[in-house]
Design an enzyme around this catalytic site. Sequence first.
Site, PDB file in Angstrom:
ATOM      1  N   HIS A   1       0.747  -0.851  -0.012  1.00 29.93           N
ATOM      2  CA  HIS A   1      -0.351   0.103   0.053  1.00 29.93           C
ATOM      3  C   HIS A   1       0.674   1.316  -0.355  1.00 29.93           C
ATOM      4  O   HIS A   1       1.996   1.450   0.231  1.00 29.93           O
ATOM      5  CB  HIS A   1      -0.846  -0.176   1.723  1.00 29.93           C
ATOM      6  CG  HIS A   1      -0.449   0.004   2.339  1.00 29.93           C
ATOM      7  ND1 HIS A   1       0.439   1.161   3.248  1.00 29.93           N
ATOM      8  CD2 HIS A   1      -0.670  -1.125   3.469  1.00 29.93           C
ATOM      9  CE1 HIS A   1       0.347   0.512   4.068  1.00 29.93           C
ATOM     10  NE2 HIS A   1       0.209  -0.327   4.593  1.00 29.93           N
TER      11      HIS A   1
ATOM     12  N   CYS B   1       2.583  -4.930   6.434  1.00 29.81           N
ATOM     13  CA  CYS B   1       2.158  -4.684   5.033  1.00 29.81           C
ATOM     14  C   CYS B   1       4.008  -3.574   4.927  1.00 29.81           C
ATOM     15  O   CYS B   1       4.838  -4.349   4.902  1.00 29.81           O
ATOM     16  CB  CYS B   1       1.244  -3.324   4.915  1.00 29.81           C
ATOM     17  SG  CYS B   1      -0.692  -4.070   5.983  1.00 29.81           S
TER      18      CYS B   1
END
Length: 163
Positions: free
Chosen positions: A122, A138
């Site tokens: 992301h 992440c």
Amino acid sequence: MITRRMFLASSATFAVSACSSKFKTYTGPVVTRVQVFKGQRAMQLLHHNTQLAAYKFELGFAPEGHKAFYGDGRTPEGAYRINRQNPNSRYHLSLGISYPNADDIAYARSLGREPGGDIFIHGTPRLFAGQTDWTYGCIAVSDDEMEDIYAMVRVGTPIFIYA
């Protein structure tokens, strides 16, 4: 009554906003593999053996080792797939990684824990720009880079995450 000046001004505003869309178009070779090298903080998008693009990134707040359970701050290691696109991510845009797999679930449960999930590639909010390893597991790139990656990588693409 709408005057000509108001019409032209609103048309210009719409045209500029349309050009600033976060959704880019990619017409190059298909990305057949994503490789992530956690130690080098290097991600490669490949078409077979040809590198199409490379990016630097940030990881979870505990970057060493394979993700074992929810909340450990680690990024998984192993073979996964891109399993979803999120155009409404709170981190600009995001691509889901198919963690956890059956082995991840079994290992976490052997520890009496839950494996966690929602691992993504992301973008990076301004609040975290310039910070090192701030995610919960992440892979974070800049928003501009995420726009390119989002356009290039399709659901189903294999992703290999190496230590």
